[in-house]
Motif scaffolding. Sequence first.
Motif, PDB file in Angstrom:
ATOM      1  N   GLN A 272       1.001  -1.152   0.117  1.00 38.58           N
ATOM      2  CA  GLN A 272      -0.078   0.150  -0.019  1.00 38.58           C
ATOM      3  C   GLN A 272       0.925   1.249   0.023  1.00 38.58           C
ATOM      4  O   GLN A 272       1.963   1.352   0.679  1.00 38.58           O
ATOM      5  CB  GLN A 272      -0.851   0.111   1.412  1.00 38.58           C
ATOM      6  N   ASN A 273       0.601   2.114  -0.941  1.00 33.55           N
ATOM      7  CA  ASN A 273       1.474   3.307  -1.144  1.00 33.55           C
ATOM      8  C   ASN A 273       0.707   4.533  -0.359  1.00 33.55           C
ATOM      9  O   ASN A 273       0.485   5.474  -0.817  1.00 33.55           O
ATOM     10  CB  ASN A 273       1.272   3.604  -2.692  1.00 33.55           C
ATOM     11  N   PHE A 274       1.071   4.390   1.069  1.00 38.35           N
ATOM     12  CA  PHE A 274       0.595   5.754   1.795  1.00 38.35           C
ATOM     13  C   PHE A 274       2.053   6.182   2.356  1.00 38.35           C
ATOM     14  O   PHE A 274       2.974   5.479   2.400  1.00 38.35           O
ATOM     15  CB  PHE A 274      -0.072   5.324   2.965  1.00 38.35           C
ATOM     16  N   GLU A 275       1.997   7.579   2.664  1.00 40.32           N
ATOM     17  CA  GLU A 275       3.391   8.301   2.810  1.00 40.32           C
ATOM     18  C   GLU A 275       3.341   8.302   4.592  1.00 40.32           C
ATOM     19  O   GLU A 275       4.842   8.161   4.755  1.00 40.32           O
ATOM     20  CB  GLU A 275       3.188   9.546   2.362  1.00 40.32           C
ATOM     21  N   HIS A 276       2.443   8.478   5.209  1.00 39.53           N
ATOM     22  CA  HIS A 276       2.797   8.971   6.632  1.00 39.53           C
ATOM     23  C   HIS A 276       1.950   8.137   7.629  1.00 39.53           C
ATOM     24  O   HIS A 276       0.670   8.399   7.441  1.00 39.53           O
ATOM     25  CB  HIS A 276       2.645  10.394   6.884  1.00 39.53           C
ATOM     26  N   GLU A 277       2.635   7.437   8.501  1.00 39.83           N
ATOM     27  CA  GLU A 277       1.584   6.677   9.468  1.00 39.83           C
ATOM     28  C   GLU A 277       1.056   7.807  10.637  1.00 39.83           C
ATOM     29  O   GLU A 277       0.171   7.757  11.158  1.00 39.83           O
ATOM     30  CB  GLU A 277       2.475   5.696  10.101  1.00 39.83           C
ATOM     31  N   PHE A 278       1.946   8.897  11.036  1.00 46.49           N
ATOM     32  CA  PHE A 278       1.645   9.754  12.176  1.00 46.49           C
ATOM     33  C   PHE A 278       1.341  11.236  11.561  1.00 46.49           C
ATOM     34  O   PHE A 278       0.943  11.833  12.469  1.00 46.49           O
ATOM     35  CB  PHE A 278       2.869   9.775  13.117  1.00 46.49           C
ATOM     36  N   PHE A 279       1.604  11.391  10.497  1.00 41.55           N
ATOM     37  CA  PHE A 279       1.091  12.653   9.715  1.00 41.55           C
ATOM     38  C   PHE A 279       0.465  12.586   8.427  1.00 41.55           C
ATOM     39  O   PHE A 279       1.131  12.325   7.635  1.00 41.55           O
ATOM     40  CB  PHE A 279       2.382  13.663   9.488  1.00 41.55           C
ATOM     41  N   SER A 280      -0.818  12.774   8.361  1.00 36.71           N
ATOM     42  CA  SER A 280      -1.613  12.269   7.211  1.00 36.71           C
ATOM     43  C   SER A 280      -2.501  13.351   7.072  1.00 36.71           C
ATOM     44  O   SER A 280      -3.483  14.041   7.568  1.00 36.71           O
ATOM     45  CB  SER A 280      -2.583  11.193   7.890  1.00 36.71           C
ATOM     46  N   GLN A 298      -4.696  26.748   3.735  1.00 35.85           N
ATOM     47  CA  GLN A 298      -4.856  26.044   5.158  1.00 35.85           C
ATOM     48  C   GLN A 298      -5.220  24.523   4.705  1.00 35.85           C
ATOM     49  O   GLN A 298      -5.696  24.204   3.729  1.00 35.85           O
ATOM     50  CB  GLN A 298      -5.954  26.666   5.706  1.00 35.85           C
ATOM     51  N   THR A 299      -4.875  23.677   5.695  1.00 34.86           N
ATOM     52  CA  THR A 299      -5.243  22.226   5.607  1.00 34.86           C
ATOM     53  C   THR A 299      -5.200  21.529   6.810  1.00 34.86           C
ATOM     54  O   THR A 299      -4.539  22.024   7.680  1.00 34.86           O
ATOM     55  CB  THR A 299      -3.918  21.561   4.657  1.00 34.86           C
ATOM     56  N   LYS A 300      -5.970  20.428   6.731  1.00 32.82           N
ATOM     57  CA  LYS A 300      -6.105  19.772   8.061  1.00 32.82           C
ATOM     58  C   LYS A 300      -5.165  18.590   8.082  1.00 32.82           C
ATOM     59  O   LYS A 300      -5.001  17.794   6.795  1.00 32.82           O
ATOM     60  CB  LYS A 300      -7.664  19.487   8.106  1.00 32.82           C
ATOM     61  N   VAL A 301      -4.550  18.399   9.146  1.00 37.89           N
ATOM     62  CA  VAL A 301      -3.789  17.185   9.129  1.00 37.89           C
ATOM     63  C   VAL A 301      -3.937  16.395  10.333  1.00 37.89           C
ATOM     64  O   VAL A 301      -4.346  16.906  11.624  1.00 37.89           O
ATOM     65  CB  VAL A 301      -2.212  17.706   9.337  1.00 37.89           C
TER      66      VAL A 301
END
Length: 844
Positions: A272-280, A298-301
């Motif tokens: 699975q190609n996800f980038e960040h386990e703790f910062f999404s 602005q973005t929500k993380v």
Amino acid sequence: MTVGISSAAIALVDDATQTLLDWAEAIAESDETYFHKAQKIARRLGAHYRQDGLTELGFWVPELAGEVIQSERTLYLEVFTPLAPIQVHEPEQTIAFRCDRLSLMQQGEYVWGVVAGMQAGTRDQIGSLYWLRYVDPQENLQTIYDVLAYSLPYGVFAPAELYDVVRSQQQRADLDYFRQTATPNLDPNRAADADAEVEIPRIPSPRNILQLHVSTASKEGTLAGLTQVYQTISDKLAAGTPLTPAEHNYIGYDAVQLLPLEPTIEYRQEFQNFEHEFFSIAADDPHLQGAHIAETTQTKVTLRKPNTHNWGYDVPIHGSAATNPALLGSLRPDEMIDFVATLHNFSQGPIQVIYDLVYGHADNQCQDLINRQFLKGPNMYGQDLNHQLPTVRAILLEMQRRKINTGIDGIRVDGGQDFRWFNPMTGRVEQDDAYLLAMSDVVQEIEDCQRLLFTIFEDGRPWPQEGWEETSTYRDLIELRPESYQWGPLIFAHNTPVLEKFWDQKWQRVSEVMIHGEQWITGCANHDTVRRGNQIDPQSAINWNLGKTLPEVLHNGYDNPAIKLWVYGFSPGLPMDFINALMRAPWGFFRNTDDRYGVKVVSEEVGFLDWQVEPTAYQQPAAFIRLKALGFWDLEQLQQFAHSLRDAMLKTDYDLEAVAQICQRCINNGDTEVCEVPALQTLQKPQTEVFLNNLDVPALKTFAMAFMEDMHDFSNVSHVLEQVDLEQAQFGLILRQYRHAHPWLRHNLAGSDRFNRITDDQRTAFYGLRTAPSESTDSSPKQIAFVAHMGGDPLTVTLGDWLQLDLNEWKVAIATPGLEADQIADLRCFELTDSQGLLLERVE
């Protein structure tokens, strides 16, 4: 945690950036060697918050040096600044961030910039997070991480944090300690100036060491939790308040060695190609959809508190200057400094802190985090590092410099034998001893103080060649650097003291320790040897004198009174103990950071269930909750399945698909088909039926993760604090105090000193005589005699005959626990049983 958000725009400061570019260009055009140029450049790579409020940034980007920048949005700095308070202790939260993008200046293989408006992190707030982004020729968004980051609060795959390290150093509570043990920093560029002539003191060696794994050495499993342990003990000692039995096991040491604190690999699902386990960032977030440089959005993380469990040696190298955020309860780098300062200010005198540094190899996950110039190719751990490339060499040494500037006193270099290179001049693969010695010479700088650190090398060359245990000398590096230490053959090798005749079989190595072991770390138990104990076949020739069950045998083998008496009371070298062994707490190799090899690792560690887990412990309501959720309510059933899984893994050469097929065939179809692992057919499965009947590859990985996390939790020493035996703990402390009072014991045997053994098919004992050097005392030289039963049947001791001594002139100095006075009333003849021993002193 409150966060004050600056309203100032984040922007490149042109004139300051040009000054930085001119500086870098002047270095590039100088006549210095490539390496010395790289050293100076490396000092300014990363993100540095300046006292004028600006931030200097520099990245090494050789992967982009040959590419033509086609538009403004090809390469940019992306900065995330939180717009709401971040609760650092929350396991998960979604936070609004302001996101700024701006261009930096590319200069050859480097990108530089001086930026206004970035918020620096402190112990009270999380600062701006940052990374480089670029769009590759295939229109894919790529990330360049800051390998030299000071703070990675959300792990190695998240953006780094800008941190005010100058403020942290100015506020540390142990500055007086450094001023007493260091020389003034006369030249702030000394580490990069080969011609500087400053007499920098090297930290003297400690007299003993306690090894700690932070995430299992306190209830909290954090540096803050361990700081509280030591602060409580320090306060009790200062007030004269009695210590608990367990607290005795933390004191009497003048150094602690922490297992690696570098950020480790993280859990990444293989396909699975996800980038960040703790910062999404949500995939449909408008922030990701074509924003341009100079735009502020602005973005929500979604932030998840890092919860990686690892013994520390599985590192991606990226971020090694920072502290693993899973070990920081507050996610603040100051937590590390607070721990160091607490030990330096310990009420009974300073305790040194030693880091375990892993720079000889990198886990394969590094390939997603650092550029390929860092790597030479695969090895048995993952990847070999390219120490010979000048820029890589300089960056790795700078990474180490930033790490040790947290204020520690010593380093232990992991796997010195792994630092190898092909020398085209000789046509041979050679050891990179020059790099290892350079690690020892990295200068620590704390405010206006400079120091060189006490150094330990773990080096078992010619490992991994066949027969390395018999041929390794463990002396290569201390011959090059006599003030350093190496792990000796007893602490390094795969000790298995639970086996019959173990110490008799180790006699050659034991003799080496006595003859030339004064620069060796010695002892029996450490993070690796106890793990090897878990892998012993229970059908082997076990020394059942050590206990009635396998866990009893193992704990008594690695926390053994006779071994302690020999190591501390008689043997040369620098003794080291391991807190889990002292506490008789479980220990093994467990990590929740690996999807690809997790089942394989579990199959190699299933012996933990035999050697470390008693049925009564397994039945505790709060223990093994994940495995019980899968239906494994009974330890015996878990053992049967785990051993069957190991057999299936071996039969298939660790092919998970094939293992799943074997499990399905054997468990679901009974005797109707051939079953390669018959034990699977006989599993009792009323409570595990749902799990066992659906054993596909994902289910095997679920089991592996449950096993890893449950066993890691079980290994925390807090579970056994109330069970620590006071007499045993006091005995260990008495020995440590004796070693401190007799520093000459660390030296090799000399002159009339004697050391020998009594051995036959039934028993082994060590005995000897040592005389203090005449200059070590104003009166007649002190003499000690020693005897220890190292395994087997009871033994009648006639020490006077063995050593030609008149025992009327001798007295008992230390006796092992359980050895009563009436048993040794007549020193001319007495009996010792397995693990008992005596230390005698001549009456002056």
